[in-house]
Motif scaffolding. Structure first.
Motif, PDB file in Angstrom:
ATOM      1  N   LEU A 187       0.825  -1.213   0.000  1.00  0.00           N
ATOM      2  CA  LEU A 187       0.000   0.000   0.000  1.00  0.00           C
ATOM      3  C   LEU A 187       0.853   1.255   0.000  1.00  0.00           C
ATOM      4  N   LYS A 188       0.570   2.185  -0.902  1.00  0.00           N
ATOM      5  CA  LYS A 188       1.254   3.470  -0.926  1.00  0.00           C
ATOM      6  C   LYS A 188       0.326   4.504  -1.568  1.00  0.00           C
ATOM      7  N   PRO A 189       0.529   5.779  -1.225  1.00  0.00           N
ATOM      8  CA  PRO A 189      -0.347   6.812  -1.781  1.00  0.00           C
ATOM      9  C   PRO A 189      -0.200   6.937  -3.289  1.00  0.00           C
ATOM     10  N   ALA A 190      -1.227   7.497  -3.928  1.00  0.00           N
ATOM     11  CA  ALA A 190      -1.228   7.675  -5.373  1.00  0.00           C
ATOM     12  C   ALA A 190      -0.082   8.579  -5.802  1.00  0.00           C
ATOM     13  N   GLU A 191       0.390   8.385  -7.019  1.00  0.00           N
ATOM     14  CA  GLU A 191       1.508   9.159  -7.567  1.00  0.00           C
ATOM     15  C   GLU A 191       1.192  10.659  -7.541  1.00  0.00           C
TER      16      GLU A 191
ATOM     17  N   SER B 104       0.406  12.551  -4.990  1.00  0.00           N
ATOM     18  CA  SER B 104      -0.524  13.026  -3.960  1.00  0.00           C
ATOM     19  C   SER B 104       0.195  13.452  -2.683  1.00  0.00           C
TER      20      SER B 104
END
Length: 147
Positions: free
Chosen positions: A7-11, A13
């Protein structure tokens, strides 16, 4: 399968915070992006809303206009039951009133109000009729049609 490690934040963001006051080479050194002297350079700066650095602010330069023009408002012609009594016709509608200069030519709808008395039978075609007006017209033997 997705796991917690994936899980990682959107590019784009998440943005790195600007680290200021960390030397000249950082590009944000010395004045820490606050410029030289003046209120904006001090800590706890609070310029009041609309302040334009001493220039006459926009809200004082502009004229003080009252209210606004509703572009969706309809031009309403109003006529009282007492006025209908004086007319010498069997049927009244907006077109008739415009032709006889009893309503403005730009009027779009007719509204009948209950002020006055009526004793003759008359047919009224209007967009809006008050309760008292309807009662008086029907009591005199007339008819009300909503258009």
């Amino acid at each position: 399968m997705i796991t917690l490690e994936d899980l990682k934040p959107a590019e784009g963001s998440v943005k790195k915070s600007k680290r200021v006051g960390r030397g000249r080479s950082s590009g944000h050194g010395k004045t820490s992006c606050r410029g030289h002297n003046g209120e904006g350079q001090r800590s706890g700066r609070t310029a009041k809303r609309g302040f334009e650095g001493g220039q006459m602010p926009a809200f004082r330069r502009l004229p003080k206009l009252k209210g606004f023009n509703n572009i969706h408002a309809l031009n309403v012609a109003e006529i009282n039951v007492g006025t209908l009594e004086k007319l010498d016709v069997k049927e009244v509608d907006l077109k008739y009133l415009k032709e006889n200069k009893l309503a403005h030519s730009s009027s779009e709808i007719l509204r009948v109000l209950g002020n006055g008395e009526i004793k003759k039978a008359i047919t009224v075609k209007a967009a809006y009729v008050t309760e008292s007006a309807k009662e008086k017209i029907e009591k005199a033997g007339g008819k009300v049609e909503l258009v």
